[in-house]
Design an enzyme around this catalytic site. Structure first.
Site, PDB file in Angstrom:
ATOM      1  N   SER A   1     -53.716  66.212  66.610  1.00 54.78           N
ATOM      2  CA  SER A   1     -53.395  67.566  67.057  1.00 54.78           C
ATOM      3  C   SER A   1     -52.568  68.289  65.986  1.00 54.78           C
ATOM      4  CB  SER A   1     -52.620  67.461  68.378  1.00 54.78           C
ATOM      5  OG  SER A   1     -51.982  68.662  68.688  1.00 54.78           O
TER       6      SER A   1
ATOM      7  N   LYS B   1     -54.098  71.370  62.851  1.00 59.05           N
ATOM      8  CA  LYS B   1     -53.567  72.720  62.600  1.00 59.05           C
ATOM      9  C   LYS B   1     -53.086  72.852  61.158  1.00 59.05           C
ATOM     10  CE  LYS B   1     -51.267  71.977  66.334  1.00 59.05           C
ATOM     11  NZ  LYS B   1     -50.741  71.756  67.667  1.00 59.05           N
TER      12      LYS B   1
ATOM     13  N   ASP C   1     -58.078  72.121  69.345  1.00 60.09           N
ATOM     14  CA  ASP C   1     -56.788  71.498  69.642  1.00 60.09           C
ATOM     15  C   ASP C   1     -56.089  72.241  70.775  1.00 60.09           C
ATOM     16  OD1 ASP C   1     -54.374  69.851  69.233  1.00 60.09           O
ATOM     17  OD2 ASP C   1     -53.530  71.786  68.673  1.00 60.09           O
TER      18      ASP C   1
ATOM     19  N   HIS D   1     -43.798  70.906  58.491  1.00 65.07           N
ATOM     20  CA  HIS D   1     -43.987  70.892  59.939  1.00 65.07           C
ATOM     21  C   HIS D   1     -42.963  69.976  60.569  1.00 65.07           C
ATOM     22  CE1 HIS D   1     -46.099  71.174  63.768  1.00 65.07           C
ATOM     23  NE2 HIS D   1     -45.813  69.894  63.916  1.00 65.07           N
TER      24      HIS D   1
ATOM     25  N   ARG E   1     -54.577  67.823  77.901  1.00 60.57           N
ATOM     26  CA  ARG E   1     -53.686  66.642  77.808  1.00 60.57           C
ATOM     27  C   ARG E   1     -52.411  66.872  78.606  1.00 60.57           C
ATOM     28  NH1 ARG E   1     -52.613  66.421  71.803  1.00 60.57           N
ATOM     29  NH2 ARG E   1     -51.151  64.776  72.340  1.00 60.57           N
TER      30      ARG E   1
END
Ligand code: URA
Length: 439
Positions: A183, A187, A161, A82, A168
């Site tokens: 967050s 995922k 999320d 990621h 947010r």
């Protein structure tokens, strides 16, 4: 429980219990807690922070708010990566085929770009016909058949999320380390990986502007992952200047193909080898027997032999993409106008502000200002020199790929603010600032 009590407790700096966090997340996900109370809760978290235990509980509550993928029937030990989002970040396009070519299957669900960061799905969609929307059956079958799949979400992962992130975004509570960490990790946990390599970007073109901030975020995410039983490595990588030379969807696909064939910019190659090397090591599991340098050398061989490219080609074909565009990248979408911006005088490059390059690309239509905006695959910017390079008057610093004069003018206005030149010699920027993992 009452939402007001939980908000007040956090507002007053007390630690929330696991049950309180889960109750709040579940209530908001099921529409039982209104936006105004969730906004107050997020603001209280933003102001007061969260302990590691609270951050972990929030992550798990969000990860468990929707479907959770079980990859074990097709991949006994799944490795994921990621990136926190960068400019010119086409690393997934290079690294996933390489790691798959090294015998570690990869099943990745990626996202689209928003704001100044490009999305992997948008990049892949510049290849005509490439399907990013697969059914779960197709997703699993493709991993079995090809050892690689790269698509959008097949199921609703971490819906809490999605809801909280949207809130947010409009309540100025995005830039909170526990909220960002939970967050991202919610995922990743829901997507079923056993091991995760995080590429945390730091610098002018990243969420995190300072190395100290990025290190703290990375450490929180590594701790969350390990508490959830995942193996974790986080790299802190430079995002003061764009990664590689190409910024823009089809331009980045072309550059990724070059890298997969053993060419392309050196910084991109080195970056991909490092991220991929960590993935390969984790995927082989016995890290003590397989040094990072060895894993990187194995991947470099796969680049230079063309095996990584062959895997990318196989991926594109399996997902319905036009492989003739991959075989001949001149067939990828091309913009109507190519305009060079020249270096004004002799000297050295002291800065190529990644944010300014990204904003130029948004002006060109390569990115999205809003979620619903469509993007233009052909447009973008090529960056010909990096920090530390010696340049002469009249050298081409940027090539802007635009579809019309209007966009071109706006992009040029942004790009004028990107470079800084200096008469004195400049040090190249480091590619990585640190590697975070727990022994
Ligand atoms: N990316 C995410 O997925 N979440 C954040 O909060 C920030 C970046």
């Amino acid at each position: 429980m009452r939402a007001t009590d939980i908000i007040a407790k956090k507002r007053d700096g007390e630690e929330l219990t696991t049950e309180e966090i889960r109750w709040f997340v579940d209530g908001y996900t099921h529409n039982e807690i209104p936006d105004y109370q969730a906004a107050a809760w997020l603001t209280a978290i933003y102001m007061q922070g969260m302990s590691r235990r609270e951050t972990f509980d929030l992550t798990v509550a969000m990860a468990e708010s929707g479907d959770q993928l079980d990859l074990s029937p097709v991949i006994p030990y799944a490795v994921d990566k990621h990136s926190t989002g960068g400019v010119g970040d086409k690393v997934s396009l290079v690294v996933l085929p390489l790691v798959a070519a090294a015998g570690i299957p990869v099943a990745k669900m990626s996202g689209r770009g928003l704001g100044f960061t490009g999305g992997t799905l948008d990049k892949m969609e510049s290849i005509a016909g490439y399907r990013v929307q697969l059914t779960e059956e197709e997703f699993l079958q493709q991993v079995r058949d090809h050892g690689i799949v790269l698509c959008g979400q097949t199921r609703e992962l971490a819906p809490a999320d999605g809801l909280l992130y949207a809130l947010r975004d409009v309540t100025a509570t995005v830039s909170s380390l526990p909220l960002i960490a939970s967050s991202i990790m919610s995922k990743k946990l829901a997507a079923g990986a056993n091991a995760i390599v995080l590429d945390v970007k730091v610098g002018m073109g990243a969420f995190m502007r300072r190395v100290s901030q990025a290190r703290e975020l990375a450490q929180i995410m590594v701790d969350i992952g390990e508490s959830a039983g995942r193996q974790m490595v986080a790299l802190l990588s430079d995002m003061n200047q764009p990664l590689g030379c190409a910024v823009g969807n089809a331009l980045e696909v072309r550059e990724a193909i070059e890298a997969l064939q053993g060419g392309g910019p050196l910084d991109l190659r080195e970056h991909c080898l490092a991220v991929g090397g960590h993935m390969l090591r984790l995927g082989r599991q016995d890290t003590s027997q397989y040094a990072l340098a060895e894993a990187m050398a194995d991947l470099a061989d796969l680049m230079d032999s063309g095996a990584g490219f062959a895997k990318f080609r196989e991926l594109v074909e399996a997902q319905g993409g036009d492989v003739s565009m991959v075989d001949d990248p001149d067939r990828l979408p091309q913009a109507a106008i190519q305009h060079d911006i020249l270096v004004p005088g002799d000297g050295f490059v002291a800065q190529v502000n990644a944010m300014m390059v990204a904003l130029a690309c948004v002006e060109l239509g390569a990115g999205r200002a809003r979620k619903t905006d469509s993007i233009d695959p052909a447009v973008g910017v090529e960056v010909h020199y990096k920090v530390g390079d010696q340049v002469g008057a009249g050298d081409v610093m940027f090539t802007v790929h635009a579809d019309n004069e209007d966009q071109l003018e706006r992009a040029i206005a942004q790009l004028e603010q990107a470079p800084v030149y200096d008469e004195r010699e400049q040090q190249p920027l480091p590619m990585f600032y640190d590697t975070i993992y727990n022994d």
